[in-house]
Design an enzyme around this catalytic site. Sequence first.
Site, short mmCIF file in Angstrom:
data_model
loop_
_atom_site.label_atom_id
_atom_site.label_comp_id
_atom_site.label_asym_id
_atom_site.label_seq_id
_atom_site.Cartn_x
_atom_site.Cartn_y
_atom_site.Cartn_z
CG ASN A 169 -1.98 1.08 1.18
OD1 ASN A 169 -1.93 1.96 0.32
ND2 ASN A 169 -2.92 1.02 2.09
CG ASN B 295 -5.17 4.67 -3.59
OD1 ASN B 295 -5.08 3.82 -2.71
ND2 ASN B 295 -4.27 4.78 -4.56
CG ASP B 296 -6.06 2.31 1.48
OD1 ASP B 296 -5.44 2.27 0.41
OD2 ASP B 296 -5.54 2.10 2.58
N GLY C 207 -6.05 -2.72 0.17
CA GLY C 207 -5.45 -1.40 0.01
C GLY C 207 -4.17 -1.34 -0.78
CG ASP D 35 -1.48 1.80 -3.66
OD1 ASP D 35 -0.28 1.47 -3.62
OD2 ASP D 35 -1.99 2.62 -2.87
CG ASP E 215 -9.09 -14.70 -16.59
OD1 ASP E 215 -8.36 -15.38 -15.85
OD2 ASP E 215 -10.32 -14.62 -16.47
CD GLU F 79 -6.81 -18.86 -16.39
OE1 GLU F 79 -6.84 -19.26 -15.22
OE2 GLU F 79 -7.73 -18.19 -16.90
#
Length: 599
Positions: free
Chosen positions: A119, A124-125, A145, A147, A312, A341
Amino acid sequence: MNKKPAKIKIEPPFWWSDMKNGELQLLVYGTDIATYRPHIGYPGVRIKEVVAPGNPHYLLIYLDTGTARPGRFNILFEKEGDAFSVPYELKRREPNAAQVKGFDSSDVVYLILPDRFANGNPDNDQIPMRNAYKVDRKDPSARHGGDLAGIERHLNYLDALGVTAIWLNPVLENDMPGGSYHGYATTDYYRVDPRLGTNEDYLRLIDKAHRRGIRVIMDLIFNHCGSGHPWMEEPPSHDWFNHAERYIQTNHDKEALFDPYASDYDKERLIRGWFVPDMPDLNQRNPHVARYLIQSSIWWIEYAGIDGIRQDTYPYAEPEMMREWCKEVMNEYPDFNIVGEAWMNYTIGSAYWQKGSRLNFGEDTGLKSVMDFRLMGIAGQAFREKTGDSGGLHTIFEHLCYDYVYPDIYHVLRFLENHDTDRFLTTTPNSGEELYAFKQAVTFLLTIPGIPQLYYGQELLMSGTRAKDDGYVRQDMPGGWPDDETNGFEASGRSEVQNEAWNFLRRLLKWRKGNEVIARGKMKHFKPNRGVYVYERRLGDKSVLIFLNGNHQKVNLPLDRYAEVIQGKSSGKDILTGRRIVLKKRLTLAPKGIRVMEL
């Protein structure tokens, strides 16, 4: 001229001139925008087609920009008694933008789940989003949190460890109830999630990584978006999603795409069913959806300078669309790399997906790189098992025997664990057997053909299983938060056994960096003898021999059967100890011992 509608949005937000493919799709959202006709009076830009997809608040404009120069222009929207204009820009491409060099077998990829790594910006949490969420580090399913600023702050750590590429789990906006910390429920294809940072923060992270010689791989999802995407409230057309009227789940029967006995029902259920209830399935048969997705990925390559894409849920999307995507990306960026994937349980199933495969009935996927899930599935048991010549390391030997089915073994991503699997270590070791297993496994991973991938915290012997929740294999990196009791980013914050593992891995990584023998050399291996697995990597007149003792006791290994790779050499340098090893009739290996020798 009247005022434009209160809400107007155009995607992509800008584009570039001089792209090889001069066609540009603009998806325009605005109140009753489908009742307007667009006009553009900019040299070199021509409107090819205008499509009203069904929802009156959406309009699709297809442009030919093939001869346009960089610059700004207005798009005029008119209808009887009303008109407004919206600015748009074609930017100038950076020099050599098309020559981006994708990640390859010379790299070691380090996978990071941004919310769980570090974090760097607590501000920005907890911020206003459309959907409610919480930040609670005690809850494995909540946001924690981490980032982009936290990753940027620890680039020196990654550089010191010796990794050369980072793959970040998806960084695009996931404005979902509960927060969708993992990132696999996209709600905006052109915006970094503000809880991770801004688009500009992402660009700065990539730039700083590049300055250290670290490549950046972006994780994208074409199969589905998040249920919090504005499209779910107002789909552009009735066929924008598969089964929009009611939830139908995929059967996950990926083998149906090559199963000679598969029913049409099972194939369709795989591709057109939803992955989970909060991830609606996008309909890539709709050409406008397909163009939107393809274009969004090209936008990020051009805009951010990423060095690769991990796609993905690759088999769950429409095969025709995915082939077209690979073709268009590689046409624009010939040296780029995409890894898909395709979670298959057997080597032959993985090889089906790779470009040039003889196994996919002549329908070449165009996909450059695939993932070796089979190795992940057998590695834990193979490296922990008390071995004999028919078990333990023999399982690994046998697995590599099937590498022949891959068209390009150097573009196979190899790994022991990732964000969707149990950790290689299910319990945290203090010393002994688990540490030996770790050392042998990472030595193997980093010295066989292919692209090795590590998972964040693996160097700290992080452990966990998915038995309770995926969050238990996605724990916080110790030291990534100011109030953490321990700091794994610093030697002083690591335990003795963690430092032993970290230093061991770092030694291998630093040796591997720039090592052409390991990156591109051929491999020759020998059936395990007395529980010892021996293999060679060779390029030209340079050779590396690897000895892995799977036994918990010392072995005096006769060397006569390895004469064809020793080739009369009298000694080799063990890169793990720096010592010169004399090669006589026998080589003594400590219990669970490892030798990586340059001859």
